[in-house]
Scaffold this motif. Structure first.
Motif, PDB file in Angstrom:
ATOM      1  N   VAL A   1     -37.389 -27.273 -46.408  1.00 54.16           N
ATOM      2  CA  VAL A   1     -38.601 -27.632 -45.672  1.00 54.16           C
ATOM      3  C   VAL A   1     -39.183 -26.370 -45.059  1.00 54.16           C
ATOM      4  CG1 VAL A   1     -39.514 -28.941 -43.716  1.00 54.16           C
ATOM      5  CG2 VAL A   1     -37.771 -29.953 -45.191  1.00 54.16           C
ATOM      6  N   ALA A   2     -40.489 -26.233 -45.087  1.00 55.07           N
ATOM      7  CA  ALA A   2     -41.171 -25.079 -44.508  1.00 55.07           C
ATOM      8  C   ALA A   2     -42.183 -25.538 -43.470  1.00 55.07           C
ATOM      9  CB  ALA A   2     -41.870 -24.265 -45.588  1.00 55.07           C
ATOM     10  N   GLU A   3     -42.179 -24.862 -42.338  1.00 55.64           N
ATOM     11  CA  GLU A   3     -43.209 -25.101 -41.334  1.00 55.64           C
ATOM     12  C   GLU A   3     -44.546 -24.640 -41.896  1.00 55.64           C
ATOM     13  OE1 GLU A   3     -44.120 -23.868 -36.672  1.00 55.64           O
ATOM     14  OE2 GLU A   3     -42.378 -23.048 -37.724  1.00 55.64           O
ATOM     15  N   ARG A   4     -45.584 -25.408 -41.684  1.00 60.76           N
ATOM     16  CA  ARG A   4     -46.895 -25.053 -42.230  1.00 60.76           C
ATOM     17  C   ARG A   4     -47.517 -23.934 -41.399  1.00 60.76           C
ATOM     18  NH1 ARG A   4     -50.263 -27.410 -45.895  1.00 60.76           N
ATOM     19  NH2 ARG A   4     -48.976 -29.288 -46.025  1.00 60.76           N
ATOM     20  N   LEU A   5     -47.754 -22.787 -42.044  1.00 59.27           N
ATOM     21  CA  LEU A   5     -48.301 -21.615 -41.360  1.00 59.27           C
ATOM     22  C   LEU A   5     -49.813 -21.677 -41.314  1.00 59.27           C
ATOM     23  CD1 LEU A   5     -46.138 -18.866 -43.116  1.00 59.27           C
ATOM     24  CD2 LEU A   5     -45.718 -19.892 -40.877  1.00 59.27           C
TER      25      LEU A   5
END
Length: 304
Positions: free
Chosen positions: A144-148
């Motif tokens: 999962v990636a935090e939305r930049l």
């Protein structure tokens, strides 16, 4: 104006990314090491929060803590250098220069035919660890990636990590909740990696971490408990010019008792493993965010 600023930020990252990959490796390493030392000397808010976090983790203070913080910022600079250059370094280099203490724990999970949930802190080079894990699995894992911000930059990092063999879903803003996608992935017998040493929500699990109360995401323990996956904490660090990926024993979330209690105990087990691993290489823990409610950034150097 905002759209123009976003394009300029994205263009700046793209140009820097290309330039760093083109530099000879010794020159790039020297440049980033000096940049890390310079950033430590600037004593910005993130560096001062890192210093406060390291005091809790190690008990160091004064000049000893200053030196540790400087080494930690230089270590973080090395992470970014390798993030820019990892596709150039290649899988063969990562496999050659990685050591994996505790590898028997993931081997046991594979032998049992069970999916794996790896829980990691922000330490060492977790992207290099991912490259090793993809090769070991022989297939992608999901993360999962935090939305930049800006969106173009987020998509650039998304493409980068997917080029390494990761399957990345957004923490927020996706077509479906990330928790549902992760659950389905594990139920299909595949594996997941999650960075979880800082809670970015209001729903984290209370844990004791380095002797202080804080919260950590309960997602890894909950996913493992619901899907029958093996839950393994992994702490990454640097080892010379290579990488060390220390796999800790399974945190059991499959025993008797209520799901809520098993998730709470599992999350505490992750925190305990992180504390043991970080204590072995504290300079490679790159946590510039606030972990403990009662541990704010240190004051600026002039006031210390």
């Amino acid at each position: 104006m905002s759209a123009l600023r976003d394009r300029l930020v994205d263009a700046g990252y793209a140009a820097g990314w290309g330039a760093v990959k083109a530099l000879p490796e010794p020159l790039a390493r020297t440049a980033f090491d000096r940049a890390g030392a310079w950033a430590a000397g600037r004593d910005g808010r993130g560096v001062r929060q890192l210093r406060a976090n390291l005091r809790v983790a190690t008990g160091a203070d004064g000049p000893e803590l200053d030196a540790l913080t400087r080494d930690a910022v230089r270590s973080y600079a090395r992470y970014w250098l390798e993030a820019f250059r990892l596709p150039t370094l290649g899988t063969a280099r990562v496999l050659r220069d990685s050591t994996v203490p505790g590898r028997e724990h993931i081997e046991a999970a594979r032998a049992a035919g069970r999916p794996i949930v790896l829980a990691l802190p922000h330490s060492g080079n977790w992207d290099a660890a991912g490259v090793w894990f993809v090769d070991w699995l022989g297939e992608p894992f999901m993360t999962v990636a935090e939305r930049l911000r800006p969106e173009q930059l987020y998509r650039r990092f998304l493409a980068y990590r997917e080029s390494l063999g990761f399957r990345v879903v957004p923490l927020t803003g996706g077509d479906r909740p990330s928790s549902a996608l992760l659950t389905e992935w594990l139920q299909a017998g595949r594996s997941v990696c999650l960075l979880v040493d800082r809670d970015l929500s209001a729903s984290g699990i209370p844990v004791d971490f380095f002797g202080r109360p804080t919260r950590m995401p309960g997602g890894p323990a909950l996913l493992a408990a619901r899907t029958g996956a093996v839950l393994l904490p992994v702490v990454c660090s640097f080892a010379g010019d290579g990488w060390r990926l220390t796999v800790h024993p399974e945190v059991d979330v499959h025993g008797p008792g209520r799901l809520r209690d098993r998730v709470r105990a599992g999350t505490q087990g992750i925190a305990d493993a992180f504390a043991r691993g970080i204590a072995q290489a504290p300079a490679d823990w790159h946590q510039l965010g606030r972990i403990w409610a009662d541990v704010p950034p240190d004051p600026p150097r002039a006031r210390r």
